[in-house]
Design an enzyme around this catalytic site. Sequence first.
Site, short mmCIF file in Angstrom:
data_model
loop_
_atom_site.label_atom_id
_atom_site.label_comp_id
_atom_site.label_asym_id
_atom_site.label_seq_id
_atom_site.Cartn_x
_atom_site.Cartn_y
_atom_site.Cartn_z
N VAL A 1 0.83 -1.20 0.00
CA VAL A 1 0.00 0.00 0.00
C VAL A 1 0.87 1.26 0.00
O VAL A 1 2.04 1.22 0.37
CB VAL A 1 -0.97 0.02 1.20
CG1 VAL A 1 -1.96 -1.13 1.09
CG2 VAL A 1 -0.23 -0.04 2.52
N CYS A 2 0.26 2.34 -0.38
CA CYS A 2 0.91 3.64 -0.50
C CYS A 2 1.64 4.00 0.79
O CYS A 2 1.08 3.80 1.86
CB CYS A 2 -0.14 4.69 -0.82
SG CYS A 2 0.52 6.34 -0.98
N PRO A 3 2.86 4.45 0.70
CA PRO A 3 3.62 4.86 -0.47
C PRO A 3 4.62 3.82 -0.97
O PRO A 3 5.47 4.12 -1.79
CB PRO A 3 4.38 6.08 0.04
CG PRO A 3 4.73 5.71 1.44
CD PRO A 3 3.51 4.91 1.94
N ASP B 1 -0.62 8.16 -7.59
CA ASP B 1 0.76 8.29 -7.12
C ASP B 1 1.79 8.14 -8.23
O ASP B 1 2.76 8.91 -8.30
CB ASP B 1 1.06 7.26 -6.03
CG ASP B 1 0.25 7.50 -4.77
OD1 ASP B 1 -0.34 8.59 -4.63
OD2 ASP B 1 0.20 6.59 -3.92
N ASP C 1 -2.96 -1.72 -5.00
CA ASP C 1 -3.37 -0.49 -4.32
C ASP C 1 -3.85 0.52 -5.36
O ASP C 1 -3.06 0.96 -6.19
CB ASP C 1 -2.19 0.08 -3.54
CG ASP C 1 -2.54 1.35 -2.79
OD1 ASP C 1 -3.72 1.77 -2.83
OD2 ASP C 1 -1.63 1.92 -2.17
#
Length: 88
Positions: free
Chosen positions: A25-27, A58, A52
Amino acid sequence: MTVLETVEDVEEPAPDLVLDLKGLVCPVPVVKVANAIKGLELGGVIEASATDPGVLADIPAWCHATGHELLKIGRNGREFAFWVKRTK
């Protein structure tokens, strides 16, 4: 660049490196792409797959900020695939 075409609908650029970022998941996906691209020669292409949905925002933002070229980003159900070319 084509955004959100299904992966099956467009020709995939030939990758120099393939990353499996599914489940991250981010980042983390962006960080892994940023670190991996440093190991490619100029013009090298990373193909990555992720789950994600944050990568839809992103990865284009990171490419814009860093000057690398987002060749394609696509979706296949709950998976996202993208190709980034090292430009500097």
